[in-house]
Design a protein around this motif. Sequence first.
Motif, mmCIF file in Angstrom:
data_model
loop_
_atom_site.group_PDB
_atom_site.id
_atom_site.type_symbol
_atom_site.label_atom_id
_atom_site.label_comp_id
_atom_site.label_asym_id
_atom_site.label_seq_id
_atom_site.Cartn_x
_atom_site.Cartn_y
_atom_site.Cartn_z
ATOM 1 N N LEU A 31 -5.282 -3.493 -3.993
ATOM 2 C CA LEU A 31 -6.126 -2.952 -5.070
ATOM 3 C C LEU A 31 -5.758 -1.500 -5.374
ATOM 4 C CD1 LEU A 31 -9.570 -4.451 -4.032
ATOM 5 C CD2 LEU A 31 -8.283 -5.031 -6.099
ATOM 6 N N LEU A 32 -5.518 -0.719 -4.323
ATOM 7 C CA LEU A 32 -5.113 0.679 -4.525
ATOM 8 C C LEU A 32 -3.754 0.774 -5.208
ATOM 9 C CD1 LEU A 32 -6.264 2.374 -1.192
ATOM 10 C CD2 LEU A 32 -7.288 2.634 -3.465
ATOM 11 N N GLU A 33 -2.826 -0.092 -4.826
ATOM 12 C CA GLU A 33 -1.495 -0.106 -5.454
ATOM 13 C C GLU A 33 -1.626 -0.473 -6.939
ATOM 14 O OE1 GLU A 33 2.654 -0.117 -6.129
ATOM 15 O OE2 GLU A 33 1.372 0.892 -4.681
ATOM 16 N N TYR A 34 -2.423 -1.484 -7.223
ATOM 17 C CA TYR A 34 -2.640 -1.901 -8.613
ATOM 18 C C TYR A 34 -3.295 -0.773 -9.403
ATOM 19 C CZ TYR A 34 -3.941 -4.883 -12.546
ATOM 20 O OH TYR A 34 -4.082 -5.429 -13.794
ATOM 21 N N ARG A 35 -4.269 -0.111 -8.780
ATOM 22 C CA ARG A 35 -4.945 1.011 -9.432
ATOM 23 C C ARG A 35 -3.954 2.134 -9.763
ATOM 24 N NH1 ARG A 35 -9.427 5.112 -6.831
ATOM 25 N NH2 ARG A 35 -9.949 6.126 -8.781
ATOM 26 N N ILE A 44 -10.839 -0.539 -12.322
ATOM 27 C CA ILE A 44 -9.667 -1.277 -12.766
ATOM 28 C C ILE A 44 -10.161 -2.624 -13.280
ATOM 29 C CG2 ILE A 44 -7.993 -0.157 -11.240
ATOM 30 C CD1 ILE A 44 -8.188 -2.630 -9.384
ATOM 31 N N VAL A 45 -9.424 -3.189 -14.192
ATOM 32 C CA VAL A 45 -9.685 -4.545 -14.657
ATOM 33 C C VAL A 45 -8.492 -5.360 -14.208
ATOM 34 C CG1 VAL A 45 -10.067 -6.027 -16.649
ATOM 35 C CG2 VAL A 45 -11.044 -3.721 -16.609
ATOM 36 N N ALA A 46 -8.744 -6.334 -13.334
ATOM 37 C CA ALA A 46 -7.646 -7.060 -12.707
ATOM 38 C C ALA A 46 -7.942 -8.546 -12.627
ATOM 39 C CB ALA A 46 -7.400 -6.514 -11.300
ATOM 40 N N PHE A 47 -6.864 -9.314 -12.672
ATOM 41 C CA PHE A 47 -6.949 -10.743 -12.430
ATOM 42 C C PHE A 47 -6.596 -10.987 -10.967
ATOM 43 C CE2 PHE A 47 -6.220 -10.465 -16.952
ATOM 44 C CZ PHE A 47 -7.090 -11.425 -17.468
ATOM 45 N N SER A 48 -7.237 -11.969 -10.367
ATOM 46 C CA SER A 48 -7.011 -12.252 -8.946
ATOM 47 C C SER A 48 -5.539 -12.488 -8.646
ATOM 48 C CB SER A 48 -7.835 -13.460 -8.506
ATOM 49 O OG SER A 48 -7.520 -14.605 -9.278
ATOM 50 N N TYR A 49 -4.824 -13.209 -9.516
ATOM 51 C CA TYR A 49 -3.428 -13.525 -9.240
ATOM 52 C C TYR A 49 -2.549 -12.275 -9.188
ATOM 53 C CZ TYR A 49 -3.228 -13.581 -14.393
ATOM 54 O OH TYR A 49 -3.340 -13.268 -15.727
ATOM 55 N N ASP A 50 -2.926 -11.224 -9.935
ATOM 56 C CA ASP A 50 -2.161 -9.973 -9.866
ATOM 57 C C ASP A 50 -2.305 -9.320 -8.500
ATOM 58 O OD1 ASP A 50 -1.121 -10.037 -12.490
ATOM 59 O OD2 ASP A 50 -2.961 -9.130 -13.290
ATOM 60 N N MET A 52 -3.399 -10.818 -5.690
ATOM 61 C CA MET A 52 -2.911 -11.733 -4.666
ATOM 62 C C MET A 52 -1.394 -11.608 -4.495
ATOM 63 S SD MET A 52 -5.236 -15.055 -5.598
ATOM 64 C CE MET A 52 -4.198 -16.189 -4.720
ATOM 65 N N LYS A 53 -0.692 -11.431 -5.591
ATOM 66 C CA LYS A 53 0.771 -11.281 -5.538
ATOM 67 C C LYS A 53 1.155 -10.022 -4.760
ATOM 68 C CE LYS A 53 4.823 -11.078 -8.522
ATOM 69 N NZ LYS A 53 5.310 -11.060 -9.901
ATOM 70 N N ILE A 54 0.466 -8.918 -5.028
ATOM 71 C CA ILE A 54 0.744 -7.653 -4.331
ATOM 72 C C ILE A 54 0.402 -7.771 -2.847
ATOM 73 C CG2 ILE A 54 0.146 -5.202 -4.160
ATOM 74 C CD1 ILE A 54 -0.490 -5.346 -7.220
ATOM 75 N N THR A 62 -9.460 -17.292 -0.224
ATOM 76 C CA THR A 62 -9.385 -16.150 0.695
ATOM 77 C C THR A 62 -9.542 -14.844 -0.067
ATOM 78 O OG1 THR A 62 -7.977 -17.367 2.233
ATOM 79 C CG2 THR A 62 -7.908 -14.953 2.363
ATOM 80 N N TYR A 63 -8.850 -14.732 -1.187
ATOM 81 C CA TYR A 63 -8.957 -13.525 -2.004
ATOM 82 C C TYR A 63 -10.410 -13.266 -2.403
ATOM 83 C CZ TYR A 63 -9.002 -10.509 -6.061
ATOM 84 O OH TYR A 63 -9.311 -9.503 -6.944
ATOM 85 N N HIS A 64 -11.047 -14.279 -2.990
ATOM 86 C CA HIS A 64 -12.411 -14.085 -3.475
ATOM 87 C C HIS A 64 -13.391 -13.797 -2.340
ATOM 88 C CE1 HIS A 64 -10.759 -15.867 -7.188
ATOM 89 N NE2 HIS A 64 -11.536 -14.950 -7.709
ATOM 90 N N LYS A 65 -13.209 -14.455 -1.192
ATOM 91 C CA LYS A 65 -14.087 -14.179 -0.052
ATOM 92 C C LYS A 65 -13.947 -12.727 0.381
ATOM 93 C CE LYS A 65 -14.909 -15.125 4.822
ATOM 94 N NZ LYS A 65 -15.136 -13.714 5.092
#
Length: 97
Positions: A31-35, A44-50, A52-54, A62-65
Motif C-alpha cells: 500500500l505504501l509503495e502504491y501510494r 489512495i484509490v486502489a483496486f485489490s489486484y493492483d 495484490m500484485k505488488i 487473503t487480501y481482503h481479510k
Amino acid sequence: MEELKPLSDFFTAIEQDGRISITHIGIYAALLEYRAKMGNSNPIVAFSYDIMKIAKISSAMTYHKCVKDLNAYGYIRYEPSFNKNKGSKIYFHESDG
C-alpha cells in the motif's frame, strides 16, 4: 531516508501487536509503495489486484481479510467501493507520512 519513515513508524506500532502477520506487513508495505507511485496522495484509490500484485499475494480472500484487519486494528482506514469498476479508498494516518 524520509521515504522509509511511514514503514518504520508502522513497524514501531506493530512491535507488540501479535495480531499482525507477515501477510499484513506485506500488504501494508505494498500500500505504501502504491501510494508513493500515486504521488503520496491520501487517500489512495486502489483496486485489490493492483495491491495484490505488488504484495505478491494471489488470494483475493487473503487480501481482503488483511486489509479489513488493518482497518479494524486502526492502522489504515479502508472504505471499500463494492463496485468492480471503482477502486476502494484507503486512508493513511497523518503520522504515516
